[in-house]
Scaffold this motif. Sequence first.
Motif, PDB file in Angstrom:
ATOM      1  N   THR A  51      12.278 -24.037 -18.441  1.00 61.57           N
ATOM      2  CA  THR A  51      13.086 -25.066 -19.138  1.00 61.57           C
ATOM      3  C   THR A  51      12.915 -23.706 -20.589  1.00 61.57           C
ATOM      4  OG1 THR A  51      11.928 -26.219 -17.679  1.00 61.57           O
ATOM      5  CG2 THR A  51      13.000 -27.171 -20.030  1.00 61.57           C
ATOM      6  N   LYS A  52      14.605 -24.144 -21.230  1.00 54.02           N
ATOM      7  CA  LYS A  52      14.460 -22.987 -22.757  1.00 54.02           C
ATOM      8  C   LYS A  52      13.720 -24.508 -23.897  1.00 54.02           C
ATOM      9  CE  LYS A  52      18.037 -22.088 -25.410  1.00 54.02           C
ATOM     10  NZ  LYS A  52      20.223 -22.133 -25.534  1.00 54.02           N
ATOM     11  N   ASP A  53      13.815 -25.758 -23.590  1.00 58.23           N
ATOM     12  CA  ASP A  53      13.208 -26.599 -25.027  1.00 58.23           C
ATOM     13  C   ASP A  53      11.856 -26.801 -24.155  1.00 58.23           C
ATOM     14  OD1 ASP A  53      15.706 -26.458 -26.055  1.00 58.23           O
ATOM     15  OD2 ASP A  53      16.577 -27.713 -25.176  1.00 58.23           O
ATOM     16  N   ILE A  54      10.713 -26.535 -24.819  1.00 56.81           N
ATOM     17  CA  ILE A  54       8.956 -27.163 -24.134  1.00 56.81           C
ATOM     18  C   ILE A  54       8.991 -29.060 -24.707  1.00 56.81           C
ATOM     19  CG2 ILE A  54       8.182 -26.519 -26.208  1.00 56.81           C
ATOM     20  CD1 ILE A  54       7.114 -26.086 -23.234  1.00 56.81           C
ATOM     21  N   ASP A 108       5.081 -19.835 -20.313  1.00 52.93           N
ATOM     22  CA  ASP A 108       5.151 -19.594 -21.358  1.00 52.93           C
ATOM     23  C   ASP A 108       5.176 -21.021 -22.370  1.00 52.93           C
ATOM     24  OD1 ASP A 108       7.417 -21.081 -20.649  1.00 52.93           O
ATOM     25  OD2 ASP A 108       8.573 -18.479 -21.297  1.00 52.93           O
ATOM     26  N   ALA A 109       4.624 -21.923 -22.375  1.00 53.75           N
ATOM     27  CA  ALA A 109       4.453 -23.052 -22.621  1.00 53.75           C
ATOM     28  C   ALA A 109       3.523 -23.185 -24.233  1.00 53.75           C
ATOM     29  CB  ALA A 109       3.769 -24.475 -21.921  1.00 53.75           C
ATOM     30  N   ALA A 110       2.548 -22.341 -23.842  1.00 48.86           N
ATOM     31  CA  ALA A 110       1.743 -21.971 -25.504  1.00 48.86           C
ATOM     32  C   ALA A 110       3.140 -21.543 -26.449  1.00 48.86           C
ATOM     33  CB  ALA A 110       0.697 -21.438 -25.074  1.00 48.86           C
ATOM     34  N   GLU A 111       4.005 -20.432 -25.969  1.00 55.48           N
ATOM     35  CA  GLU A 111       4.330 -19.227 -26.851  1.00 55.48           C
ATOM     36  C   GLU A 111       5.568 -19.980 -26.836  1.00 55.48           C
ATOM     37  OE1 GLU A 111       7.062 -15.044 -26.055  1.00 55.48           O
ATOM     38  OE2 GLU A 111       6.008 -15.892 -24.713  1.00 55.48           O
ATOM     39  N   LYS A 112       6.700 -20.924 -26.527  1.00 56.78           N
ATOM     40  CA  LYS A 112       8.079 -21.544 -27.157  1.00 56.78           C
ATOM     41  C   LYS A 112       7.265 -23.116 -27.670  1.00 56.78           C
ATOM     42  CE  LYS A 112      10.186 -21.292 -23.159  1.00 56.78           C
ATOM     43  NZ  LYS A 112      10.962 -21.373 -21.417  1.00 56.78           N
ATOM     44  N   LEU A 113       6.264 -23.883 -28.129  1.00 64.11           N
ATOM     45  CA  LEU A 113       5.345 -24.512 -28.642  1.00 64.11           C
ATOM     46  C   LEU A 113       5.503 -23.820 -29.981  1.00 64.11           C
ATOM     47  CD1 LEU A 113       4.740 -27.346 -28.578  1.00 64.11           C
ATOM     48  CD2 LEU A 113       2.603 -26.594 -28.013  1.00 64.11           C
ATOM     49  N   ARG A 116       8.618 -23.731 -31.791  1.00 66.12           N
ATOM     50  CA  ARG A 116       9.000 -24.484 -32.586  1.00 66.12           C
ATOM     51  C   ARG A 116       8.256 -25.332 -33.895  1.00 66.12           C
ATOM     52  NH1 ARG A 116      11.698 -28.829 -29.660  1.00 66.12           N
ATOM     53  NH2 ARG A 116      12.978 -29.844 -31.846  1.00 66.12           N
ATOM     54  N   PHE A 117       7.057 -24.911 -33.625  1.00 73.14           N
ATOM     55  CA  PHE A 117       5.939 -25.293 -34.443  1.00 73.14           C
ATOM     56  C   PHE A 117       6.789 -24.555 -35.665  1.00 73.14           C
ATOM     57  CE2 PHE A 117       2.544 -27.300 -32.269  1.00 73.14           C
ATOM     58  CZ  PHE A 117       3.426 -28.861 -32.165  1.00 73.14           C
ATOM     59  N   TRP A 122      11.595 -28.070 -36.810  1.00 69.25           N
ATOM     60  CA  TRP A 122      10.554 -28.829 -36.667  1.00 69.25           C
ATOM     61  C   TRP A 122      10.433 -29.940 -37.941  1.00 69.25           C
ATOM     62  CZ3 TRP A 122       8.765 -31.345 -32.762  1.00 69.25           C
ATOM     63  CH2 TRP A 122       7.488 -31.944 -33.009  1.00 69.25           C
ATOM     64  N   LYS A 123       9.758 -30.957 -37.781  1.00 65.06           N
ATOM     65  CA  LYS A 123       9.474 -31.919 -39.032  1.00 65.06           C
ATOM     66  C   LYS A 123       7.972 -32.328 -38.367  1.00 65.06           C
ATOM     67  CE  LYS A 123      13.104 -32.567 -41.575  1.00 65.06           C
ATOM     68  NZ  LYS A 123      13.803 -31.043 -41.079  1.00 65.06           N
TER      69      LYS A 123
END
Length: 354
Positions: A51-54, A108-113, A116-117, A122-123
């Motif tokens: 998934t591209k957008d975490i 790779d969820a943590a890397e993508k998160l 994003r942050f 990102w607000k």
Amino acid sequence: MPKDSQKPPLRGRGASDNPANRFEDAYLDYDLDEETGQKPAQKTRLIRDNTKDILSKNDSPDIPFTYGLNPYRGCEHGCIYCYARPTHEYLGFSAGLDFESRIMVKYDAAEKLRARFASKSWKPEPVIMSGVTDPYQPVERELEITRSCLGVFAEARNPVSIITKNYLVTRDMDLLGELAEYNAAHVTLSVTTLDRDLARIMEPRTSQPYRRLKAIEKLAGAGISVGVNVAPIIPGLTDHECADILKAAKEAGASHAGYTIVRLPYGVKDLFQEWLEHHFPDRKEKVLNRIRDMKGGKLNKSEFGDRFRGEGAFSDQIREMFAIQTKKLGLNRKWNPLSSKYFRRPEQGQLHLF
């Protein structure tokens, strides 16, 4: 369908069948064991999810959050009533056994998160883990993807709210404690029943009820905001336990409480009816009729505002009981919203978690 023609329940699984995907013409089911003539126990298979957008964005008016993070799609807990089962059909799987044995993993969820942050777009605002499937399902013990994501939340001090049925959440009290110092963490334990035997067949791979209460106790003792979700309430089967669940959760240290009425979208209603026939044939019609009474004559109602609470006299009775019990126990007296005040944007580059 006559009772003797039904497929026998599978040990350790919620569903006993792999019904056809409503989007697919072809139907693939598991082969029966040549010796027993029964469906064999299904081993869990992990599948990489790219998934591209975490973060998934929610725009439903009756859900109180905008962003959700689901490290896993599909859930090995196998809760027979799970409203998320039909989401597996979008991936080409079945809502039945596939949902609880074919787990999509965002390695790779943590890397993508973190990326994003770190992005200027990102607000900071609260993120829910998870809005769909449990972030602490059994495979998390080994993969630690949820823990890695919490490391990112702690680094960025971005608020997170966790919903789970698993005692494993207590493993991550160190990271949740860091976030709690900035009023940036909240945990909700879902408790459907206090009956150990009922939980074992209804939610076969979740933590037992007493373990969930113990998790509430440990989290509260560590100064982490924690509440209970009496969810889902199944009329005619678990509704009589609501007051006892609230009392047990309060005694364990819960400060907040919520509830939802069971939802049976698409193929879940058929799986649930088959489960009732297997385990509670004498109560089946009572349970289904109670659900219909709360859903406008149907087994599911998807309209915003009604889908979580239901309608009618029985729904009003549960709502009133819940309000009386929470007030009596001192639950929901004060709610301190999660804070984004101390958010700090991670630096771009390598992933730093611990």
